[in-house]
Design a protein around this motif. Structure first.
Motif, short mmCIF file in Angstrom:
data_model
loop_
_atom_site.label_atom_id
_atom_site.label_comp_id
_atom_site.label_asym_id
_atom_site.label_seq_id
_atom_site.Cartn_x
_atom_site.Cartn_y
_atom_site.Cartn_z
N TYR A 52 7.53 6.22 11.71
CA TYR A 52 6.19 6.52 11.20
C TYR A 52 5.82 7.98 11.44
N LEU A 64 7.49 10.22 8.87
CA LEU A 64 6.86 10.10 7.56
C LEU A 64 5.54 10.86 7.52
N ASP A 118 6.66 13.59 5.27
CA ASP A 118 6.44 12.85 4.03
C ASP A 118 7.76 12.35 3.43
N THR A 119 8.82 12.37 4.20
CA THR A 119 10.13 11.86 3.80
C THR A 119 10.95 11.70 5.07
N ILE A 120 12.12 11.08 4.95
CA ILE A 120 12.98 10.92 6.12
C ILE A 120 13.86 12.16 6.27
N ILE A 174 8.49 2.56 6.18
CA ILE A 174 9.00 3.22 4.97
C ILE A 174 8.64 2.41 3.74
N ARG A 183 5.04 2.92 3.03
CA ARG A 183 4.78 4.26 2.50
C ARG A 183 5.09 4.33 1.01
N HIS A 184 6.06 3.52 0.58
CA HIS A 184 6.47 3.51 -0.83
C HIS A 184 6.09 2.18 -1.47
N GLU A 239 14.95 5.93 0.97
CA GLU A 239 14.52 6.44 2.26
C GLU A 239 15.00 5.55 3.42
N SER A 245 17.18 6.58 6.80
CA SER A 245 16.74 6.27 8.17
C SER A 245 17.80 5.50 8.93
#
Length: 275
Positions: free
Chosen positions: A53, A56, A60-62, A123, A126-127, A137, A141
């Motif tokens: 978390y 992210l 804003d990405t892995i 993740i 988030r998506h 993503e 991870s």
């Protein structure tokens, strides 16, 4: 509260409450499906999910290098990590290269454990409603600690499940299957799809596994069966999952993150998030 944070909280409640049932004094509460006394401490599942978390929120990405550092910096030996992950994170903290270290198990393929799947739900959140991005993503991870194809597939499957709006159990698993690479994990989810008419978690877990082997293919199919059948009902999803035994905290962390929205009084009993 953003969706990823809410998902992390739901994962932590499943993890923390599930972990209480390894304590002999709570056996009667487990059998009666009643809540043990709090506060409930979470395990490595939540600690690693919180690191996901954080990355992210920051990137804003892995970012794999940043994720490896964050895992290592926040590693608490007493949270129930497996011995190989304890060693990996210690060596990263001492300056080791995660790309080399993570691939040492299984003759260079890396661990196929359920550790990548247990922490990936933020993740998917988030998506939300973008399963392809969640899958991409999630793979990134997983590779940091569990690069084996089975472990990567498990992470992808859980992230995709978390990204999906509520739908019928069959459609839910069909979408997960469509995004999961060909592996034993995927085969297990296909079997879980066939087992949706079954209502008994013990019978289902006897076929699919309950995480006792701490492997992705022994954990994720049953967790997705439980999530598919109990969308929108966190309490029922939790008790269905816990009833199978095995790796209860991880199974319930996965299902809790997918389902979301735990009861407020359950959240109040859970140890605060490590953020």
């Amino acid at each position: 509260m953003n969706r990823a944070y809410a998902t992390l909280q739901a994962l932590a409640v499943g993890d923390a409450l599930g972990s209480q049932f390894f304590v002999p004094a709570n056996r009667a509460a487990f059998e009666a499906q009643t809540l043990p006394p709090g506060p409930w401490q979470w395990t490595d599942d939540t600690e690693m999910a919180a690191s996901v978390y954080r990355i992210l929120e920051t990137h804003d990405t892995i970012d794999q290098d940043a994720l490896a550092r964050t895992f290592a910096e926040n590693h608490d030996f007493d949270r129930g990590y497996g011995p190989s992950t304890n060693r990996l994170l210690r060596l990263i903290r001492e300056g080791g290269d995660w790309r080399t270290l993570a691939r040492e198990p299984f003759d260079g393929q890396g661990s196929w454990g359920n550790g990548a799947a247990m922490r990936v739900a933020p993740i998917g959140a988030r998506h939300f409603d973008d399963p392809a991005s969640a899958a991409r993503e999630a793979a990134l991870s997983a590779e940091v600690t569990h690069p084996h194809p089975e472990a990567v597939a498990g992470a992808i499957a859980v992230a995709v499940a978390t990204a999906l709006p509520r739908t019928t159990p069959g459609a839910f698993l069909d979408t997960v299957i469509a995004h999961t690479p060909p592996t034993n994990v995927r085969d297990g989810i296909v079997e879980a799809r066939h087992l949706l008419p079954l209502a008994d978690p013990l019978t289902t877990s006897a076929i699919l596994g309950n995480g006792r082997q701490v492997a992705a293919h022994d954990t994720v199919p049953f967790a997705l069966w439980a999530a598919a059948r109990n969308q929108g009902d966190y309490e029922r999803a939790f008790w269905t999952t816990a009833a199978a035994g095995g790796d209860i905290d991880t199974n319930c962390a996965i299902v809790g993150g997918i389902i979301g929205d735990p009861p407020p009084h359950w959240i109040a009993q859970c140890e605060p998030l490590p953020l």
